[in-house]
Design a protein around this motif. Structure first.
Motif, PDB file in Angstrom:
ATOM      1  N   GLU A 236       0.848  -1.185   0.000  1.00  6.50           N
ATOM      2  CA  GLU A 236       0.000   0.000   0.000  1.00  6.50           C
ATOM      3  C   GLU A 236       0.889   1.243   0.000  1.00  6.50           C
ATOM      4  OE1 GLU A 236      -3.411   2.278   2.658  1.00  6.50           O
ATOM      5  OE2 GLU A 236      -3.031   0.147   3.004  1.00  6.50           O
ATOM      6  N   VAL A 237       0.501   2.227  -0.783  1.00  2.00           N
ATOM      7  CA  VAL A 237       1.264   3.471  -0.879  1.00  2.00           C
ATOM      8  C   VAL A 237       0.494   4.544  -0.135  1.00  2.00           C
ATOM      9  CG1 VAL A 237       2.329   5.136  -2.435  1.00  2.00           C
ATOM     10  CG2 VAL A 237       2.139   2.754  -3.119  1.00  2.00           C
ATOM     11  N   ARG A 238       1.180   5.219   0.804  1.00  2.67           N
ATOM     12  CA  ARG A 238       0.502   6.240   1.609  1.00  2.67           C
ATOM     13  C   ARG A 238       1.240   7.569   1.612  1.00  2.67           C
ATOM     14  NH1 ARG A 238       0.635   1.885   5.247  1.00  2.67           N
ATOM     15  NH2 ARG A 238      -1.369   0.866   5.630  1.00  2.67           N
ATOM     16  N   ARG A 239       2.560   7.528   1.399  1.00  2.00           N
ATOM     17  CA  ARG A 239       3.350   8.732   1.644  1.00  2.00           C
ATOM     18  C   ARG A 239       4.342   8.952   0.505  1.00  2.00           C
ATOM     19  NH1 ARG A 239       2.436   6.240   6.620  1.00  2.00           N
ATOM     20  NH2 ARG A 239       4.199   4.841   6.273  1.00  2.00           N
ATOM     21  N   ALA A 240       5.485   9.550   0.875  1.00  6.12           N
ATOM     22  CA  ALA A 240       6.455   9.987  -0.127  1.00  6.12           C
ATOM     23  C   ALA A 240       7.157   8.844  -0.836  1.00  6.12           C
ATOM     24  CB  ALA A 240       7.500  10.891   0.539  1.00  6.12           C
ATOM     25  N   GLU A 241       6.938   7.582  -0.412  1.00  7.46           N
ATOM     26  CA  GLU A 241       7.543   6.454  -1.126  1.00  7.46           C
ATOM     27  C   GLU A 241       7.039   6.368  -2.563  1.00  7.46           C
ATOM     28  OE1 GLU A 241       3.978   4.860   1.178  1.00  7.46           O
ATOM     29  OE2 GLU A 241       5.753   6.059   1.670  1.00  7.46           O
ATOM     30  N   ALA A 242       5.934   7.069  -2.858  1.00  7.55           N
ATOM     31  CA  ALA A 242       5.397   7.060  -4.224  1.00  7.55           C
ATOM     32  C   ALA A 242       6.416   7.604  -5.222  1.00  7.55           C
ATOM     33  CB  ALA A 242       4.112   7.887  -4.289  1.00  7.55           C
ATOM     34  N   ARG A 243       7.258   8.532  -4.788  1.00  6.59           N
ATOM     35  CA  ARG A 243       8.264   9.101  -5.709  1.00  6.59           C
ATOM     36  C   ARG A 243       9.252   8.030  -6.158  1.00  6.59           C
ATOM     37  NH1 ARG A 243      13.362  11.256  -5.093  1.00  6.59           N
ATOM     38  NH2 ARG A 243      13.250  10.956  -2.834  1.00  6.59           N
TER      39      ARG A 243
END
Length: 436
Positions: A236-243
């Motif tokens: 699951e993606v919630r924060r700045a790890e999306a970058r």
């Protein structure tokens, strides 16, 4: 003189885990053993009341079970914290723990963020589930399962989106049962731990934001990019790890992730928002990179009965500065009307019979009918062979009948028939685009 007994770390953890299990079984054992319960929640006391409230939740509505003594709950949470060599106190009132072996995920809160001890216990799913299981349960259609498989086999990146409790992680696990993941080396990253990847060669990592220093999902993504993996999968993606995730997906590492979002469009906006949390200015260039990284979005929903289902599957075409993300539907969920033929041979025989009947009704136009029949069978090569638009045949007959009275009327009906067939078959035609 009393002899000092030194207990090593493994023995200490084993003793604490045993005590923790006894406490948890005494408080919630009857609930955790129920097959229909996925979550057990302890709500803090209401102001003016002295007891905690125990609920279970496995759908849209929670179920109150009983009251609980706050001191017992607090003692249980103290053991949970001690097992992880952590503390729950006023300056550290929140805790997340995953128990070994059985894998229950526990989130705990105490004062001052609540009015008393509170926690959530989430049971891990121990079974295995596949896309075929989704079809058998009615949560997905055969066409939707085929679309998802085509995307995975074509090394496309898929975002699974939906509101809370719509089955996002369940569908992600089902996707990991596909051959591309079972025979590959996927990096499977989670925060927190939710499931054991079914892939035999998964490079699995779990974040620990409470460590010192914190090990975040963003750190794990950066580490995974140093591994010769075949896929990059985030629970699951919630924060700045999306970058970092977008970077990985645009450098030859297709994969999967789940995102909380109310629609496919919202999912892409949500990813853009999280990329921006990493300090990136979200200009048109960055948005185009997101559109390049994400090939498709599968959106899940629940109906009024609580049943989960695949609501839509869309292909991400590009980002337009004026229009935003430009999407094309690959499926339309419960509104999809599918006409299934037994085989390609049956479909051809049905079309041939319709053409013979039409030729009998209008022998003067035999050559035109033959040409139209050949054209229809060539369209079938573009459409999925098991989903032949019967409406095309009916429209053709109507066009021929109309032509008996007026050539213009026949042409008009035929044009509308072709347009309808194109709209009907566009879903399956796009499969070829998604796979190629």
């Amino acid at each position: 003189m009393t002899e000092l007994v030194v207990i090593d770390e493994p023995a200490r953890r084993e003793m604490l885990l045993l005590a923790l299990r006894r406490l948890m079984d005494g408080l919630f054992g009857d609930l955790l053993s129920r097959e229909d319960v996925a979550n057990v929640l302890v709500l803090p006391p209401l102001r003016g009341r002295g007891t905690c409230r125990v609920l279970v939740k496995n759908g849209p509505s929670p179920e109150f079970v009983r009251d609980a003594d706050p001191d017992q709950v607090r003692r249980f949470l103290a053991y949970v914290a001690g097992f992880q060599r952590k503390e729950l106190r006023r300056d550290r009132p929140t805790l997340d723990v995953t128990l070994p072996e059985t894998g229950e995920r526990i989130h705990a809160d105490i004062e001052p963020v609540t009015t008393g001890p509170a926690c959530s216990i989430r049971k891990p799913y121990r079974g295995r589930i596949t896309l075929d299981d989704w079809v058998l349960s009615g949560a997905a259609t055969t066409l939707q399962a085929r679309l998802i498989r085509r995307l995975i086999d074509g090394r496309r990146t898929v975002v699974i989106a939906g509101d809370v409790d719509t089955g996002k992680t369940t569908l992600l696990r089902a996707c990991l049962e596909e051959t591309a993941f079972l025979t590959g080396l996927p990096a499977v990253l989670q925060d927190p731990y939710e499931f054991e990847p079914p892939c035999p060669h998964a490079y699995a990592m779990v974040a620990d934001p409470w460590a010192d220093p914190p090990v975040t999902l963003e750190t794990l993504v950066a580490n995974a990019l140093r591994v010769p993996m075949t896929h990059l999968v985030l629970g699951e993606v919630r924060r700045a790890e999306a970058r970092q995730m977008v970077v990985g997906w645009t450098t030859g590492h297709p994969g999967l992730c789940t995102v909380h979002a109310g629609s496919a469009w919202d999912a892409l906006d949500r990813i853009a928002q999280m990329v921006g949390l990493g300090g990136v200015a979200m200009d048109a260039l960055q948005m185009r990179w997101i559109a390049k990284a994400v090939h498709a979005v599968v959106h899940l929903a629940r109906d009024h009965t609580g049943r989960r289902f695949v609501n839509e599957i869309v292909q991400v075409e590009r980002f337009d500065p004026d229009r935003g993300f430009v999407l094309r539907p690959l499926g339309v969920g419960n509104l999809t009307v599918e006409v299934s033929m037994q085989s390609n041979g049956n479909a051809r025989r049905g079309l041939a019979l319709a053409l013979v009947l039409a030729w009998t009704a209008m022998p003067a136009h035999a050559q035109v009918i033959a040409n139209l029949g050949a054209e229809l069978l060539s369209w079938q090569a573009v459409f999925d062979t098991n989903f032949v638009p019967i409406a095309v045949t009916a429209g053709l007959l109507l066009a021929l009948v109309a032509a008996m009275f007026s050539r213009i009327a026949g042409v008009v009906v035929f044009v509308f028939t072709v347009a309808g067939a194109a709209a009907y078959g566009a879903r399956d035609a796009i499969i070829a685009l998604a796979g190629g």
